[in-house]
Write a protein that holds these residues in place. Structure first.
Motif, PDB file in Angstrom:
ATOM      1  N   ASN A  27       0.796  -1.252   0.021  1.00  0.00           N
ATOM      2  CA  ASN A  27      -0.070   0.158   0.059  1.00  0.00           C
ATOM      3  C   ASN A  27       0.916   1.295  -0.021  1.00  0.00           C
ATOM      4  O   ASN A  27       1.918   1.470   1.000  1.00  0.00           O
ATOM      5  N   ARG A  28       0.621   2.097  -1.136  1.00  0.00           N
ATOM      6  CA  ARG A  28       1.189   3.391  -1.008  1.00  0.00           C
ATOM      7  C   ARG A  28       2.564   3.568  -0.853  1.00  0.00           C
ATOM      8  O   ARG A  28       2.982   4.326   0.210  1.00  0.00           O
ATOM      9  N   PHE A  29       3.325   2.776  -1.555  1.00  0.00           N
ATOM     10  CA  PHE A  29       4.850   2.873  -1.400  1.00  0.00           C
ATOM     11  C   PHE A  29       5.222   3.354  -2.851  1.00  0.00           C
ATOM     12  O   PHE A  29       4.748   3.686  -3.707  1.00  0.00           O
ATOM     13  N   SER A  30       6.755   3.862  -2.767  1.00  0.00           N
ATOM     14  CA  SER A  30       7.363   4.291  -3.874  1.00  0.00           C
ATOM     15  C   SER A  30       8.567   3.484  -3.982  1.00  0.00           C
ATOM     16  O   SER A  30       9.263   2.922  -3.154  1.00  0.00           O
ATOM     17  N   ILE A  31       8.908   3.322  -5.541  1.00  0.00           N
ATOM     18  CA  ILE A  31       9.986   2.445  -5.977  1.00  0.00           C
ATOM     19  C   ILE A  31      11.182   3.299  -6.583  1.00  0.00           C
ATOM     20  O   ILE A  31      10.506   3.809  -7.344  1.00  0.00           O
ATOM     21  N   LEU A  47      24.951  -9.291  -9.486  1.00  0.00           N
ATOM     22  CA  LEU A  47      23.971  -8.324  -9.998  1.00  0.00           C
ATOM     23  C   LEU A  47      24.130  -8.667 -11.313  1.00  0.00           C
ATOM     24  O   LEU A  47      25.200  -8.636 -12.158  1.00  0.00           O
ATOM     25  N   VAL A  48      22.946  -8.711 -12.084  1.00  0.00           N
ATOM     26  CA  VAL A  48      22.989  -8.923 -13.382  1.00  0.00           C
ATOM     27  C   VAL A  48      22.276  -7.724 -14.124  1.00  0.00           C
ATOM     28  O   VAL A  48      22.798  -7.507 -15.335  1.00  0.00           O
ATOM     29  N   ALA A  49      21.585  -6.934 -13.657  1.00  0.00           N
ATOM     30  CA  ALA A  49      21.049  -5.959 -14.523  1.00  0.00           C
ATOM     31  C   ALA A  49      20.318  -5.101 -13.290  1.00  0.00           C
ATOM     32  O   ALA A  49      19.701  -5.434 -12.486  1.00  0.00           O
ATOM     33  N   ALA A  50      20.414  -3.477 -13.622  1.00  0.00           N
ATOM     34  CA  ALA A  50      19.629  -2.755 -13.030  1.00  0.00           C
ATOM     35  C   ALA A  50      19.172  -1.709 -13.794  1.00  0.00           C
ATOM     36  O   ALA A  50      19.493  -1.203 -14.930  1.00  0.00           O
ATOM     37  N   ILE A  51      18.203  -1.021 -13.261  1.00  0.00           N
ATOM     38  CA  ILE A  51      17.362   0.241 -14.031  1.00  0.00           C
ATOM     39  C   ILE A  51      17.083   1.238 -13.149  1.00  0.00           C
ATOM     40  O   ILE A  51      16.416   1.084 -11.654  1.00  0.00           O
ATOM     41  N   THR A  52      17.220   2.472 -13.415  1.00  0.00           N
ATOM     42  CA  THR A  52      16.720   3.590 -12.268  1.00  0.00           C
ATOM     43  C   THR A  52      15.365   4.151 -12.663  1.00  0.00           C
ATOM     44  O   THR A  52      14.823   3.407 -13.286  1.00  0.00           O
ATOM     45  N   ASN A  53      14.867   4.806 -11.831  1.00  0.00           N
ATOM     46  CA  ASN A  53      13.568   5.259 -12.028  1.00  0.00           C
ATOM     47  C   ASN A  53      13.598   6.747 -12.064  1.00  0.00           C
ATOM     48  O   ASN A  53      13.596   7.532 -11.061  1.00  0.00           O
ATOM     49  N   SER A  54      13.655   7.234 -13.349  1.00  0.00           N
ATOM     50  CA  SER A  54      13.644   8.777 -13.508  1.00  0.00           C
ATOM     51  C   SER A  54      12.258   9.417 -13.751  1.00  0.00           C
ATOM     52  O   SER A  54      12.179  10.727 -13.893  1.00  0.00           O
ATOM     53  N   ASP A  77       7.812  -1.203 -15.684  1.00  0.00           N
ATOM     54  CA  ASP A  77       6.518  -0.606 -15.766  1.00  0.00           C
ATOM     55  C   ASP A  77       5.891   0.073 -14.427  1.00  0.00           C
ATOM     56  O   ASP A  77       5.476  -0.738 -13.627  1.00  0.00           O
ATOM     57  N   ASN A  78       6.242   1.050 -14.392  1.00  0.00           N
ATOM     58  CA  ASN A  78       5.711   2.013 -13.277  1.00  0.00           C
ATOM     59  C   ASN A  78       4.411   1.985 -12.851  1.00  0.00           C
ATOM     60  O   ASN A  78       4.186   1.822 -11.534  1.00  0.00           O
ATOM     61  N   ALA A  79       3.644   2.215 -13.424  1.00  0.00           N
ATOM     62  CA  ALA A  79       2.166   1.917 -13.497  1.00  0.00           C
ATOM     63  C   ALA A  79       1.609   0.746 -12.692  1.00  0.00           C
ATOM     64  O   ALA A  79       0.723   0.582 -11.811  1.00  0.00           O
ATOM     65  N   LYS A  80       2.470  -0.466 -13.413  1.00  0.00           N
ATOM     66  CA  LYS A  80       2.223  -1.775 -12.583  1.00  0.00           C
ATOM     67  C   LYS A  80       3.268  -2.266 -11.461  1.00  0.00           C
ATOM     68  O   LYS A  80       3.054  -3.319 -11.075  1.00  0.00           O
ATOM     69  N   ASN A  81       4.213  -1.184 -11.268  1.00  0.00           N
ATOM     70  CA  ASN A  81       4.997  -1.615 -10.198  1.00  0.00           C
ATOM     71  C   ASN A  81       5.929  -2.799 -10.591  1.00  0.00           C
ATOM     72  O   ASN A  81       5.887  -3.845  -9.662  1.00  0.00           O
ATOM     73  N   MET A  82       6.249  -3.104 -11.951  1.00  0.00           N
ATOM     74  CA  MET A  82       6.889  -4.244 -12.037  1.00  0.00           C
ATOM     75  C   MET A  82       8.250  -3.974 -12.816  1.00  0.00           C
ATOM     76  O   MET A  82       8.267  -2.762 -13.406  1.00  0.00           O
ATOM     77  N   VAL A  83       9.139  -4.954 -13.075  1.00  0.00           N
ATOM     78  CA  VAL A  83      10.319  -4.853 -13.651  1.00  0.00           C
ATOM     79  C   VAL A  83      10.310  -6.333 -14.264  1.00  0.00           C
ATOM     80  O   VAL A  83      10.019  -7.340 -13.671  1.00  0.00           O
ATOM     81  N   TYR A  84      11.059  -6.361 -15.326  1.00  0.00           N
ATOM     82  CA  TYR A  84      11.145  -7.313 -16.141  1.00  0.00           C
ATOM     83  C   TYR A  84      12.711  -7.734 -16.601  1.00  0.00           C
ATOM     84  O   TYR A  84      13.309  -6.628 -16.697  1.00  0.00           O
ATOM     85  N   LEU A  85      12.890  -8.790 -17.189  1.00  0.00           N
ATOM     86  CA  LEU A  85      14.216  -9.245 -17.374  1.00  0.00           C
ATOM     87  C   LEU A  85      14.006 -10.232 -18.723  1.00  0.00           C
ATOM     88  O   LEU A  85      13.638 -11.444 -18.330  1.00  0.00           O
ATOM     89  N   GLN A  86      14.183  -9.837 -19.667  1.00  0.00           N
ATOM     90  CA  GLN A  86      14.068 -10.554 -20.901  1.00  0.00           C
ATOM     91  C   GLN A  86      15.385 -10.986 -21.249  1.00  0.00           C
ATOM     92  O   GLN A  86      16.496 -10.534 -21.261  1.00  0.00           O
TER      93      GLN A  86
END
Length: 125
Positions: A27-31, A47-54, A77-86
């Motif tokens: 609930n109501r968190f920030s990433i 560490l395999v991969a990282a991504i910032t949040n601009s 996908d910030n709207a879904k609070n998700m991160v992916y690794l293809q």
């Protein structure tokens, strides 16, 4: 309570592809930054991969382990609070448990590191 849950692991042949997903719930968190780590048997977690949040997909910065550059792609996908690794062109040495990691600030709290439970990726030769 904030949680990270990974999915998408499995068994794949050399040269195959997998897409890992990680969903943050609560609930109501920030990433802030998000990342993928992996740990193979008998080895340290890396560490395999990282991504910032601009706040803008086009402005996010990514970083990769040299061994996976040009084969793996991290996205979020910030709207879904998700991160992916293809993961493409998988190799047996990519076999490991993959963990999602994120800098998350619950309501009225500072940012802290959260981990998912891990998902197994096995690449057969």
């Amino acid at each position: 309570q904030v949680q990270l849950v990974e999915s998408g692991g499995g068994l794949v042949q050399t040269g195959g592809s997998l897409r890992l997903s990680c969903a943050a719930s609560g609930n109501r968190f920030s990433i802030n930054a998000m990342a993928w780590y992996r740990q193979a048997p008998g080895k340290q977690r890396e560490l395999v991969a990282a991504i910032t949040n601009s706040g803008s997909t086009s402005d996010d910065h990514t970083a990769y382990l040299d061994a996976v550059k040009d084969r793996f792609t991290i996205s979020r996908d910030n709207a879904k609070n998700m991160v992916y690794l293809q993961m493409n062109s998988l190799k047996p040495e990519d076999t490991a448990v993959y963990y999602c990691n994120a800098e998350i600030a619950p309501p009225y709290s500072d940012y802290d590191l959260y981990w998912g439970q891990g998902t197994q990726v096995t690449v057969s030769s």
